[in-house]
Structures are given as structure tokens and as C-alpha cells.
Design a protein around this motif. Structure first.
Motif, short mmCIF file in Angstrom:
data_model
loop_
_atom_site.label_atom_id
_atom_site.label_comp_id
_atom_site.label_asym_id
_atom_site.label_seq_id
_atom_site.Cartn_x
_atom_site.Cartn_y
_atom_site.Cartn_z
N GLN A 92 -8.47 -0.45 7.58
CA GLN A 92 -8.15 -0.49 9.01
C GLN A 92 -9.30 -1.15 9.77
OE1 GLN A 92 -8.22 3.18 11.20
NE2 GLN A 92 -6.50 2.57 12.48
N ILE A 152 1.52 4.54 1.89
CA ILE A 152 1.27 4.99 3.25
C ILE A 152 2.02 6.29 3.50
CG2 ILE A 152 1.48 4.44 5.71
CD1 ILE A 152 -0.40 2.55 4.43
N ASP A 193 0.84 -1.19 0.00
CA ASP A 193 0.00 0.00 0.00
C ASP A 193 0.87 1.24 0.00
OD1 ASP A 193 -2.28 1.55 0.01
OD2 ASP A 193 -2.77 1.22 2.11
N MET A 222 -1.94 1.95 9.34
CA MET A 222 -2.90 2.14 8.25
C MET A 222 -3.94 3.18 8.61
SD MET A 222 -3.32 -1.41 6.26
CE MET A 222 -3.50 -0.46 4.78
N GLN A 281 -8.19 3.44 3.07
CA GLN A 281 -7.42 3.12 4.27
C GLN A 281 -8.33 3.02 5.49
OE1 GLN A 281 -4.13 5.79 4.74
NE2 GLN A 281 -2.92 4.74 3.21
#
Length: 211
Positions: free
Chosen positions: A106, A72, A70, A93, A102
Motif C-alpha cells: 500500500q 485480500i 493478491d 489493499m 500488504q
């Protein structure tokens, strides 16, 4: 690894993000490249998670080990990779949410924990983006370059997990890509209009003037 353990294992490799928003597509592009160039044992599943959010809950619950790619925002230099493991993954996350995917993912991880169906190992390979506010844009060069070390780290981890990665003698054709043939990185780069043609940064005729 014993045969029974191999039978019980379900390794999920997940790329999440939105390929239409520049560096947001990092995770999906990594999973695309992994599928194109490598094969794995039958108990390994590669998934283009896109922006599905909570719809990925069953994939996480079914995994004994989970590897995530991902983009981030760590607050680091663009293109910097950072590996996060196990219980720290949900924290990172959700620390600096860049988009709705995101928030949703999460929640997926937290829900999997609450239901008692959570992978024994989780590894997040995250890349610091350079540009996100470019609809119709593609990966910036520094983030695209980060894919190579990210994939190397993933192969190392998957080898340790018993995923049995083997490099393909010949890359998969575009029409076999998880992302679908229309959205592979090569075709996306080749056919997308320029920023000027698509007005990706906004059209001055319609944008409000700042005095």
C-alpha cells in the motif's frame, strides 16, 4: 495499438504474498501459472513480488499499466474474487491488512503516486482467503479453484491492454519458474511434510494450556 504506443508501454503483472502461509500464496501462485502457460509481448513483465514490499517501488514506477494478484480479506465467502481498479486499489489493499506485505505494498502505491510515476491503469484481482494461519500449508481447495477464473480475467484485461497473450504449446518446466524450482506449487505440494509431521498447528507439549 500503434507501434509507438507499444514501444512506450511497460505492462507489469505482479503476484504478491507468501506461499508458506496457506492462502497468502494466492497472488504468487497466479503469477507462476501465468508464466508457465502463457507468453506475452516484450513490453510485458511478470514479477513474483513475494513479500518484498517497498523494494517493489521501481517496478510500480516503471509501469504504464499494472495488474496485481493478491489474497485480500474483503469479508466475503472464501474463494470469492473481486476486481478493484485504479484509485480504489490502495484503499482495498490497506482496508484489512492480513500481513506485513500488504502494509508495504500500500505504501509502494502511495509513494509512486507522490513521485508522479504511477501507472495509467491499475487492476487488482483479489481472492478472499479461507486459511492464513497455517505455516507450511498450501492453498485451500476453494482458493486454488479460484485461480482459473482469476487467470481468465487477467488474460482478458491483458488482451485489452495490448499485452498479446498467447498460450504456450507446452508448459514451461519447473526449473524455469519465477518462484524457483523448489517452490513451484506442484513440488511444494508433493514434498512438504504433513501438518502432523511439521507440527504446523503447534505442539501440545510446548503450547500453554488454556484452563
Amino acid at each position: 495499438m500503434p507501434m509507438q504506443q507499444l514501444v512506450d508501454e511497460h505492462i507489469v503483472v505482479l503476484g504478491i504474498g507468501n506461499v508458506l502461509w496457506a492462502d497468502e500464496g494466492f497472488g504468487v501462485r497466479c503469477i507462476e501459472a501465468l508464466q508457465r502457460d502463457w507468453t506475452f509481448a516484450p513490453h510485458v513483465e511478470l514479477i513474483d513480488g513475494g513479500t518484498q514490499g517497498l523494494y517493489l517501488i521501481q517496478n510500480v514506477q516503471s509501469a504504464t499499466r499494472l495488474l496485481i494478484f493478491d489474497a485480500i480479506d474483503y469479508g466475503l465467502a472464501p474463494g470469492t474474487l473481486k476486481l478493484i481498479e485504479n484509485e480504489d486499489v490502495p484503499k482495498f489493499m490497506g482496508a484489512k491488512k492480513m500481513s506485513l506485505h500488504q502494509t508495504g505494498f500500500q505504501e509502494v502505491l502511495c509513494l509512486a503516486q507522490l513521485t508522479g510515476h504511477y501507472p495509467s491503469q491499475v487492476l487488482l484481482i483479489g481472492c478472499q482467503p479461507e486459511e492464513l494461519e497455517d505455516y507450511g500449508g498450501s492453498l485451500r481447495p476453494v482458493v486454488r479453484q479460484a485461480m482459473t477464473p482469476a487467470l481468465t480475467q487477467a488474460i482478458d484485461a491483458l488482451t485489452a491492454w495490448g499485452a498479446q497473450p498467447q498460450r504456450r504449446a507446452q508448459a514451461l518446466p519447473e526449473d524455469a519458474a519465477l518462484t524457483g524450482p523448489m517452490l513451484t506449487l506442484a513440488r511444494y505440494e508433493r514434498e512438504r511434510p504433513s501438518a502432523e509431521q511439521a507440527c504446523r498447528q503447534g505442539d501440545d507439549r510446548f503450547m500453554p494450556k488454556v484452563l
